[in-house]
Enzyme design. Sequence first.
Site, PDB file in Angstrom:
ATOM      1  N   ALA A  70      61.595  32.953  37.847  1.00  0.00           N
ATOM      2  CA  ALA A  70      61.219  33.579  36.579  1.00  0.00           C
ATOM      3  C   ALA A  70      59.933  34.386  36.716  1.00  0.00           C
ATOM      4  CB  ALA A  70      61.070  32.507  35.511  1.00  0.00           C
ATOM      5  N   THR A  71      59.050  33.965  37.607  1.00  0.00           N
ATOM      6  CA  THR A  71      57.783  34.697  37.758  1.00  0.00           C
ATOM      7  C   THR A  71      58.059  36.130  38.207  1.00  0.00           C
ATOM      8  OG1 THR A  71      56.594  32.661  38.241  1.00  0.00           O
ATOM      9  CG2 THR A  71      55.571  34.722  38.998  1.00  0.00           C
ATOM     10  N   ASN A 152      56.254  26.032  27.065  1.00  0.00           N
ATOM     11  CA  ASN A 152      56.368  25.035  28.134  1.00  0.00           C
ATOM     12  C   ASN A 152      55.391  23.877  28.002  1.00  0.00           C
ATOM     13  OD1 ASN A 152      54.867  27.554  28.777  1.00  0.00           O
ATOM     14  ND2 ASN A 152      54.066  26.330  30.458  1.00  0.00           N
ATOM     15  N   GLN A 182      62.334  27.779  29.259  1.00  0.00           N
ATOM     16  CA  GLN A 182      62.374  26.387  28.775  1.00  0.00           C
ATOM     17  C   GLN A 182      63.440  26.149  27.709  1.00  0.00           C
ATOM     18  OE1 GLN A 182      60.864  23.940  30.232  1.00  0.00           O
ATOM     19  NE2 GLN A 182      59.256  24.935  31.431  1.00  0.00           N
ATOM     20  N   THR A 240      67.857  41.085  50.993  1.00  0.00           N
ATOM     21  CA  THR A 240      69.092  40.303  51.114  1.00  0.00           C
ATOM     22  C   THR A 240      69.059  39.149  50.113  1.00  0.00           C
ATOM     23  OG1 THR A 240      69.194  40.891  53.434  1.00  0.00           O
ATOM     24  CG2 THR A 240      70.548  39.012  52.737  1.00  0.00           C
ATOM     25  N   CYS A 327      51.344  24.407  35.380  1.00  0.00           N
ATOM     26  CA  CYS A 327      50.810  25.657  35.918  1.00  0.00           C
ATOM     27  C   CYS A 327      49.323  25.791  35.643  1.00  0.00           C
ATOM     28  CB  CYS A 327      51.540  26.841  35.325  1.00  0.00           C
ATOM     29  SG  CYS A 327      53.274  26.810  35.761  1.00  0.00           S
TER      30      CYS A 327
HETATM   31  N1  PMP Z   1      58.129  30.783  32.225  1.00  0.00           N
HETATM   32  C1  PMP Z   1      58.035  29.528  31.765  1.00  0.00           C
HETATM   33  C2  PMP Z   1      58.039  29.288  30.285  1.00  0.00           C
HETATM   34  C3  PMP Z   1      57.926  28.450  32.652  1.00  0.00           C
HETATM   35  O1  PMP Z   1      57.822  27.202  32.186  1.00  0.00           O
HETATM   36  C4  PMP Z   1      57.924  28.715  34.046  1.00  0.00           C
HETATM   37  C5  PMP Z   1      57.800  27.579  35.056  1.00  0.00           C
HETATM   38  N2  PMP Z   1      56.663  26.763  34.893  1.00  0.00           N
HETATM   39  C6  PMP Z   1      58.020  30.050  34.478  1.00  0.00           C
HETATM   40  C7  PMP Z   1      58.129  31.054  33.547  1.00  0.00           C
HETATM   41  C8  PMP Z   1      58.011  30.407  35.945  1.00  0.00           C
HETATM   42  O2  PMP Z   1      59.226  30.054  36.554  1.00  0.00           O
HETATM   43  P1  PMP Z   1      59.433  30.084  38.132  1.00  0.00           P
HETATM   44  O3  PMP Z   1      58.897  28.785  38.657  1.00  0.00           O
HETATM   45  O4  PMP Z   1      60.927  30.210  38.306  1.00  0.00           O
HETATM   46  O5  PMP Z   1      58.713  31.272  38.674  1.00  0.00           O
END
Ligand code: PMP
Length: 381
Positions: A70-71, A152, A182, A240, A327
């Site tokens: 997601a990042t 989160n 989430q 890839t 985080c």
């Molecule tokens: N968005 C939210 C709301 C999250 O909770 C997280 C993971 N802590 C992320 C983004 C990032 O996800 P990823 O670990 O897949 O990069």
Amino acid sequence: MSVYLDNAATTKPCEPAVSAVFQNMVEDFGNPSSLHKMGLSAENNMTDARKAIAAALVCDPKCITFTSGATEANNTIILGAAKNYGKRNRKKIVVSAIEHPSVAEPIKYLEDSGEYTVVRIMSDRNGVIDPDDFIKAVDNDTFLVSCMLVNNETGAINPVKKIFSYVKRNFPECITHCDAVQGFMKIPIKSADIFADTIVVSGHKVHAVKGVGAMFIKNGVRIAPLVHGGGQEKGLRSGTEAVPLIAGFGAAVRALMGTMKTAYSNAETINAYLVKSLSKLDFVKINSKQENNSPYILNFSVEGIRSEIMLHYLESKEIYVSSGSACSKGAHSSVLTAMGISDKLADSAIRVSICRTTTVGEIDVLVNAIRDGYANLAKTK
Ligand code: PMP
């Protein structure tokens, strides 16, 4: 017996995900770009995974692009939207003040460049974004709005549909972005229903493995790529593809698909039981909103005991929780501060995040340990 209650940080990969990863490592290990049979098998497995994610978001599989998580997906969308839409007199971004760093930081990066202005909307006392506050800040200069579906740290569910429908009706050119990490596979998310141009989800939060995520980009929305190269993923994400991880993501989503509703009501039962059990401890203060919150996350403070101290006490009993958010690594939670929670209480915040297999018995183990931990730790203060 260990008790894992840190599912918002990551989840245990489910058996179908692990099998799919294995299968795509030992058998279908071809490169999906290869023109032979091995390449085709890998390509087909990716197509199946794409269809599964698309079915969960109720969208065309062509709108799904796989990333490393997601990042990366949030960064691609925000920076890619700025490149294509943040032009001339449209340089403004409106964003909730409670976003995950993977949204907040790329937006700050744009702001720091001096080219863009950013308006951050604070949450209310419940940790929820007030749609009226958000809407008021959006105007003709705005090219991007971003609001997460489920927070989160607290599990607060934001009125994304209300915000985005207003924005699309009044400023159709403005891109509406939702970090749904989430909420995905917990609450139903129909891409069209929430008026999102872009949505981001992550594999390891839904019982797949780490290192894979996906972005939904609505047909017609032009996001400039962050990574340039061989043109994989329709040129949006070169490199890839991580076929084993992608196949695992698809398998996990397929495994969860039919039972989201029952899982949600189970989570509600477990959450209510946790709240009831904690309410018997007069040194515990619940921070999460009590109604219309995600039942998968509960944030509370153990008065007078710093988060890390309680976390490590619980860890010594093989109970795994988080302090605020994984985080933030012990940094002050801006989300709890925005909710008007005192620094002292924020310093003792614990986040419990459950999953579909969490039991009442596990909650009993946790609550008893918090009671014992408080008695022990308060003595040594
Ligand atoms: N968005 C939210 C709301 C999250 O909770 C997280 C993971 N802590 C992320 C983004 C990032 O996800 P990823 O670990 O897949 O990069």
